[in-house]
Design an enzyme around this catalytic site. Structure first.
Site, PDB file in Angstrom:
ATOM      1  N   HIS A 157      -1.179  -1.298  -4.283  1.00  0.00           N
ATOM      2  CA  HIS A 157      -2.455  -0.927  -3.662  1.00  0.00           C
ATOM      3  C   HIS A 157      -2.486   0.589  -3.454  1.00  0.00           C
ATOM      4  CE1 HIS A 157      -5.957  -1.920  -1.088  1.00  0.00           C
ATOM      5  NE2 HIS A 157      -5.548  -0.924  -0.309  1.00  0.00           N
TER       6      HIS A 157
ATOM      7  N   MET B  71      -8.974   8.415  -0.254  1.00  0.00           N
ATOM      8  CA  MET B  71      -9.859   8.778   0.867  1.00  0.00           C
ATOM      9  C   MET B  71     -10.433  10.175   0.642  1.00  0.00           C
ATOM     10  SD  MET B  71      -7.443   7.634   4.016  1.00  0.00           S
ATOM     11  CE  MET B  71      -6.474   6.128   3.955  1.00  0.00           C
TER      12      MET B  71
ATOM     13  N   SER C 287       0.833  -1.208   0.000  1.00  0.00           N
ATOM     14  CA  SER C 287       0.000   0.000   0.000  1.00  0.00           C
ATOM     15  C   SER C 287       0.864   1.254   0.000  1.00  0.00           C
ATOM     16  CB  SER C 287      -0.919   0.009   1.223  1.00  0.00           C
ATOM     17  OG  SER C 287      -1.475   1.296   1.373  1.00  0.00           O
TER      18      SER C 287
ATOM     19  N   MET D  21     -11.507  -5.494   5.370  1.00  0.00           N
ATOM     20  CA  MET D  21     -10.715  -4.563   6.175  1.00  0.00           C
ATOM     21  C   MET D  21     -10.419  -5.231   7.510  1.00  0.00           C
ATOM     22  SD  MET D  21     -10.097  -1.989   4.296  1.00  0.00           S
ATOM     23  CE  MET D  21      -9.033  -1.283   5.575  1.00  0.00           C
TER      24      MET D  21
ATOM     25  N   ASP E  95      -6.634  -6.165   4.361  1.00  0.00           N
ATOM     26  CA  ASP E  95      -5.986  -4.848   4.367  1.00  0.00           C
ATOM     27  C   ASP E  95      -6.006  -4.269   5.777  1.00  0.00           C
ATOM     28  OD1 ASP E  95      -5.054  -2.319   3.760  1.00  0.00           O
ATOM     29  OD2 ASP E  95      -6.771  -1.752   2.510  1.00  0.00           O
TER      30      ASP E  95
ATOM     31  N   HIS F 290      -8.208   1.155  -4.144  1.00  0.00           N
ATOM     32  CA  HIS F 290      -9.136   1.009  -3.010  1.00  0.00           C
ATOM     33  C   HIS F 290      -9.770   2.365  -2.724  1.00  0.00           C
ATOM     34  CE1 HIS F 290      -9.486   0.066   1.615  1.00  0.00           C
ATOM     35  NE2 HIS F 290     -10.657   0.174   1.024  1.00  0.00           N
TER      36      HIS F 290
ATOM     37  N   GLY G 112       1.125  -1.976   4.175  1.00  0.00           N
ATOM     38  CA  GLY G 112       1.623  -0.610   4.026  1.00  0.00           C
ATOM     39  C   GLY G 112       2.839  -0.364   4.883  1.00  0.00           C
ATOM     40  N   SER G 113       2.603  -0.088   6.177  1.00  0.00           N
ATOM     41  CA  SER G 113       3.714   0.285   7.067  1.00  0.00           C
ATOM     42  C   SER G 113       4.733  -0.839   7.217  1.00  0.00           C
ATOM     43  CB  SER G 113       3.176   0.712   8.437  1.00  0.00           C
ATOM     44  OG  SER G 113       2.273  -0.242   8.937  1.00  0.00           O
TER      45      SER G 113
ATOM     46  N   MET H 110     -11.972   4.616  -0.698  1.00  0.00           N
ATOM     47  CA  MET H 110     -12.656   4.848   0.589  1.00  0.00           C
ATOM     48  C   MET H 110     -13.379   6.177   0.485  1.00  0.00           C
ATOM     49  SD  MET H 110      -9.615   3.464   3.030  1.00  0.00           S
ATOM     50  CE  MET H 110      -8.440   3.528   1.692  1.00  0.00           C
TER      51      MET H 110
ATOM     52  N   ASP I  47      -4.719   3.791  -2.014  1.00  0.00           N
ATOM     53  CA  ASP I  47      -5.810   4.137  -1.096  1.00  0.00           C
ATOM     54  C   ASP I  47      -6.305   5.551  -1.330  1.00  0.00           C
ATOM     55  OD1 ASP I  47      -5.999   1.811   0.739  1.00  0.00           O
ATOM     56  OD2 ASP I  47      -3.888   2.269   1.062  1.00  0.00           O
TER      57      ASP I  47
HETATM   58  C1  DX5 Z   1      -6.153   1.878   5.506  1.00  0.00           C
HETATM   59  C2  DX5 Z   1      -5.750   1.497   4.117  1.00  0.00           C
HETATM   60  C3  DX5 Z   1      -4.641   0.529   4.068  1.00  0.00           C
HETATM   61  C4  DX5 Z   1      -3.363   0.976   4.757  1.00  0.00           C
HETATM   62  C5  DX5 Z   1      -2.841  -0.235   5.445  1.00  0.00           C
HETATM   63  O1  DX5 Z   1      -7.391   2.450   5.519  1.00  0.00           O
HETATM   64  O2  DX5 Z   1      -6.840   0.935   3.398  1.00  0.00           O
HETATM   65  O3  DX5 Z   1      -4.368   0.081   2.743  1.00  0.00           O
HETATM   66  O4  DX5 Z   1      -2.382   1.500   3.908  1.00  0.00           O
HETATM   67  O5  DX5 Z   1      -1.769   0.137   6.231  1.00  0.00           O
HETATM   68  P1  DX5 Z   1      -1.039  -0.876   7.195  1.00  0.00           P
HETATM   69  O6  DX5 Z   1      -0.561  -2.032   6.358  1.00  0.00           O
HETATM   70  O7  DX5 Z   1       0.090  -0.045   7.739  1.00  0.00           O
HETATM   71  O8  DX5 Z   1      -2.010  -1.296   8.254  1.00  0.00           O
HETATM   72 ZN    ZN Z   2      -6.400  -0.057   1.418  1.00  0.00          ZN
END
Ligand code: DX5
Ligand code: ZN
Length: 214
Positions: A31, A35, A6, A135, A173, A64, A195-196, A66, A33
């Site tokens: 991926h 928002m 991500s 999620m 995710d 993705h 992601g992180s 959101m 994201d």
């Molecule tokens: C959160 C996103 C994720 C996010 C996940 O709302 O949809 O894709 O980047 O981050 P980690 O892997 O750090 O939980």
């Molecule tokens: Zn995501």
């Protein structure tokens, strides 16, 4: 296991280096994201950034959304060359129509469920889906703690897919790392978003490689 890192946890001042790392890596998808500050309590990046990313990324894009009313942006997502368009169940009152629109635009269609939304609500749409994104944290932020109940949801979704003969993949995710990934793999996940854990690692390519072996 398919891996979809991500970009939310990338270094935004030097996105090009992170995208080049993804291109070199064994990642299957990227991926992205999006928002809107309405559907989720945060704002990430929009189409101008996505277009720049799409131009440089050689991996299929896993978008993705959101956002409220995601169907409105189907052609803009298609114009990015996206492979997968993920829309939230909670944001689509006419989900069947939205899925049809995504398919008509030539993309794979995925429905995303928030942590409180039961898998059973997909009963009458599962056959039309290419993927379900569960999620495993509340959407909106990277780096949150994995919700343990998610394992049961993956198992329930795996059963629903088997019972109905659906071809849908299962993606998760949020909070995916070395501790949580093995049990997710065991429960029947096909695609891990991380992601992180990936972008915060000293050697992200090695982390991706390890996740892939699960
Ligand atoms: C959160 C996103 C994720 C996010 C996940 O709302 O949809 O894709 O980047 O981050 P980690 O892997 O750090 O939980
Ligand atoms: Zn995501």
């Amino acid at each position: 296991m398919l891996i979809s890192p991500s970009l939310l946890s990338a270094n935004f001042i030097d996105l090009k280096s992170d995208i080049e790392m993804i291109n070199r890596s064994e990642a299957d998808w990227l991926h992205l994201d999006v928002m809107d500050g309405v559907f989720v309590p945060n704002i990430s990046f929009g189409f101008p950034v996505l277009q720049a990313v799409a131009k440089h990324c050689t991996k299929p894009l896993d978008v993705h959304l959101m956002i409220t009313d995601p169907g409105k942006f189907t052609s803009q997502v298609r114009d990015l060359g996206a492979y997968m368009m993920n829309v939230h169940y909670e944001a689509c009152p006419h989900l069947h129509r939205t899925i049809q629109q995504i398919h008509t635009a030539g993309m794979k269609a995925a429905v995303t469920l928030n942590p409180h939304t039961p898998v059973s609500l997909l009963e009458d749409i599962i056959q039309d889906l290419d993927m379900v994104l569960l999620m495993t944290v509340n959407p909106g932020f990277g780096g949150q703690k994995f919700i343990p109940h998610s394992i049961q949801k993956v198992q329930a979704l795996r059963q629903l897919i088997q019972r109905t003969g659906s071809k849908a993949l299962i993606e998760v995710d949020g909070g995916v790392n070395a501790q949580t990934a093995p049990s997710l793999a065991q429960a029947g996940v096909d695609v891990l978003v991380a992601g992180s854990y990936v972008f915060g690692a000293e050697n992200p390519e090695q982390v991706i490689k390890e996740l892939k072996t699960l």
